[in-house]
Every structure is written in C-alpha cells, then in structure tokens.
Design an enzyme around this catalytic site. Structure first.
Site, PDB file in Angstrom:
ATOM      1  N   HIS A 286      -8.328  -1.147   5.844  1.00 38.93           N
ATOM      2  CA  HIS A 286      -8.424  -2.487   6.422  1.00 38.93           C
ATOM      3  C   HIS A 286      -8.994  -3.125   5.506  1.00 38.93           C
ATOM      4  CE1 HIS A 286     -10.334  -4.973   9.541  1.00 38.93           C
ATOM      5  NE2 HIS A 286     -11.157  -5.278   8.633  1.00 38.93           N
TER       6      HIS A 286
ATOM      7  N   ASN B 128       1.224  -1.420   0.366  1.00 43.91           N
ATOM      8  CA  ASN B 128      -0.325  -0.168   0.228  1.00 43.91           C
ATOM      9  C   ASN B 128       0.751   1.436   0.100  1.00 43.91           C
ATOM     10  OD1 ASN B 128      -3.005   0.019   0.487  1.00 43.91           O
ATOM     11  ND2 ASN B 128      -2.329  -2.049   1.412  1.00 43.91           N
TER      12      ASN B 128
ATOM     13  N   MET C  79       0.299  -2.534  12.358  1.00 48.61           N
ATOM     14  CA  MET C  79       0.241  -3.584  13.058  1.00 48.61           C
ATOM     15  C   MET C  79      -0.011  -3.681  14.229  1.00 48.61           C
ATOM     16  SD  MET C  79      -1.541  -4.870   9.894  1.00 48.61           S
ATOM     17  CE  MET C  79      -2.023  -6.810  10.677  1.00 48.61           C
TER      18      MET C  79
HETATM   19  C1  GAR Z   1      -2.912  -4.618   4.147  1.00 47.96           C
HETATM   20  O1  GAR Z   1      -3.939  -5.581   3.420  1.00 47.96           O
HETATM   21  C2  GAR Z   1      -3.678  -4.279   4.966  1.00 47.96           C
HETATM   22  O2  GAR Z   1      -5.531  -3.612   4.605  1.00 47.96           O
HETATM   23  C3  GAR Z   1      -3.972  -4.815   6.152  1.00 47.96           C
HETATM   24  O3  GAR Z   1      -2.259  -5.329   6.201  1.00 47.96           O
HETATM   25  C4  GAR Z   1      -2.286  -5.284   4.999  1.00 47.96           C
HETATM   26  C5  GAR Z   1      -0.554  -4.960   4.474  1.00 47.96           C
HETATM   27  O4  GAR Z   1      -0.044  -5.066   3.230  1.00 47.96           O
HETATM   28  N1  GAR Z   1      -3.895  -4.104   7.136  1.00 47.96           N
HETATM   29  C6  GAR Z   1      -4.420  -4.282   8.557  1.00 47.96           C
HETATM   30  O5  GAR Z   1      -5.040  -5.382   8.751  1.00 47.96           O
HETATM   31  C7  GAR Z   1      -4.707  -3.372  10.125  1.00 47.96           C
HETATM   32  N2  GAR Z   1      -5.558  -3.886  10.276  1.00 47.96           N
HETATM   33  P1  GAR Z   1       1.015  -3.790   2.936  1.00 47.96           P
HETATM   34  O6  GAR Z   1       2.096  -3.364   3.459  1.00 47.96           O
HETATM   35  O7  GAR Z   1       1.639  -4.813   2.150  1.00 47.96           O
HETATM   36  O8  GAR Z   1       0.435  -2.934   2.341  1.00 47.96           O
END
Ligand code: GAR
Length: 218
Positions: A112, A15, A93
């Site tokens: 989320h 992201n 996290m």
């Molecule tokens: C993403 O899917 C985001 O939506 C989730 O963690 C992943 C991070 O991926 N976030 C949560 O679960 C927050 N509670 P990334 O590091 O590749 O962006």
C-alpha cells in the site's frame, strides 16, 4: 524448496517487475518462484512484463462475472491450479470477498502506498500532500477483510519535500516500494515472519540506525 507464489496485478506492474528482478526464472536458488501472474484487466501492461520474463500469465476479466463472489471463486481456482501456495497483490485494484481473504489468511500480502494506518484507500499521495505530513512511504502487510489493514511486515519512509507534487512524491514512494516488496517476500519465504495476534514479528533482522528527520537538523 522455493515458496510458490501467484502475483495479482491490474495495471503497470512495476512492483511485479521488482519481484521478477529479485525472484524471476533468471535467478538461481531463488527462495520464491512466481508460478503465475494474474490480471483482472486484459490490457494491463504488467502482463507484458510477465510474458517477457517467461512467466505463465492468466487473465480473469472481472467484467465477465456477474458477481464479486463468482470472480473470486474463479481467481481461487486459477491460483490453486497453478500450484501457488501464497498470493502477492501488486497493484491489484479489486476488493476481495471475505471468503477469499479468509481462505488465504496469512498467505496473502499487499503493498500500500502510504505508512499505514495513515491514508488507507485511494489517492494516498494527494492526501499526504494536503495533510502536510513530512514523512510518507509505503507498507507491506498481510491482508485482512477490512481494506488496508492487517499485520504489518515492512514499511519504508521517505521525506515529503516542499516542492513536491503528486507525481514527484509518488515516484519517490514507488522507488521505496520496489525495495521493500522483494525484501518482505524474501523474509516470508525464508520463514522469518510469524503472525502473533494481529502483529507480524520478524526476529533477528538488522534494523536501521538512527532517526529520519524532515527537515534535517544539519
Ligand atoms: C503501487 O503504488 C501500489 O502500492 C498501489 O498501486 C500501485 C501499483 O503500481 N497499490 C494500491 O494502491 C493498492 N491499494 P504498479 O502496478 O506499477 O506496481
């Protein structure tokens, strides 16, 4: 004047990459400027993406803080020292303290991997499959004290397919995340989002036409 944001990560940073592609130093006249990328994990692969894009990075290892409140104070200091006026959680996290969340009220967003208020918390894709929902997706929202709540800015829905496993569904949702996070942040930076009560309102934006059916009727 571009909105100066701090992006907080804990891991992969895909992201973050979508935000860099949309608003990174290479983008002329960007409405957003990423002034720092902060990770609570020294080994987060996302740090590499930030460095590669020429962004300032900082590591605050939560393990070296005795208490959550101390970590959050240090986080707050780093964010302000970088000149950020807005916080973007991108796969961050760590639970944040009430004080930190109050300090950044309506100036902090999260993404989320579920259509809130369904599937708050972890393992959203596994639970979506177990529940048998036919549409799943992701949500960008302002952050409130209660986990995975807060005014919803944007959502993207994807179909759940019969042969999906967690990985297939996760990757379909992730592609949607990479579209709505930059979109939501752009709307905020352009001053198009206001919070009324516990709802985020966006005026005069194009909305999609029609209905997403799963299964389709043709
Ligand atoms: C993403 O899917 C985001 O939506 C989730 O963690 C992943 C991070 O991926 N976030 C949560 O679960 C927050 N509670 P990334 O590091 O590749 O962006």
């Amino acid at each position: 004047m571009a909105l100066k944001v701090a992006v907080l990560i804990s891991g992969r940073g895909s992201n973050l990459q979508a935000l860099i592609d949309a608003f990174g130093p290479q983008v002329a006249d960007s409405p957003v400027r990423i002034v720092v990328v902060l990770s609570n994990r020294p080994d987060a692969p996302g740090l590499e993406r930030a460095a590669k894009a020429g962004l300032k990075t900082a590591i605050l290892d939560h393990k070296s803080f005795a208490a959550r409140a101390e970590f959050d104070l240090a986080l707050d200091r780093e964010i302000r020292a970088a000149g950020a006026e807005f916080v973007v959680l991108a796969g961050f996290m760590r639970l944040l303290t009430e004080g930190f969340i109050a300090a950044w009220k309506d100036r902090m967003i999260n993404i989320h991997p579920a259509l809130l208020p369904s599937f708050k918390g972890l393992d959203t894709h596994r639970r979506a499959l177990e529940t048998g929902v036919k549409l799943h997706g992701c949500t960008v929202h302002f952050v409130r004290h209660e986990t995975d709540t807060g005014p919803i800015i944007a959502q993207a829905a994807v179909p759940v397919l019969p042969d999906d496993d967690e990985a297939k569904l996760a990757s379909r949702v992730l592609r949607a995340e990479h579209r709505i996070y930059p979109l939501a942040l752009r709307l905020i930076a352009e001053g198009k989002v206001r919070v009324e009560g516990e709802r985020a309102v966006i005026d005069r934006m194009p909305a999609p036409d029609g209905v997403l059916l799963n299964p389709a009727d043709s």
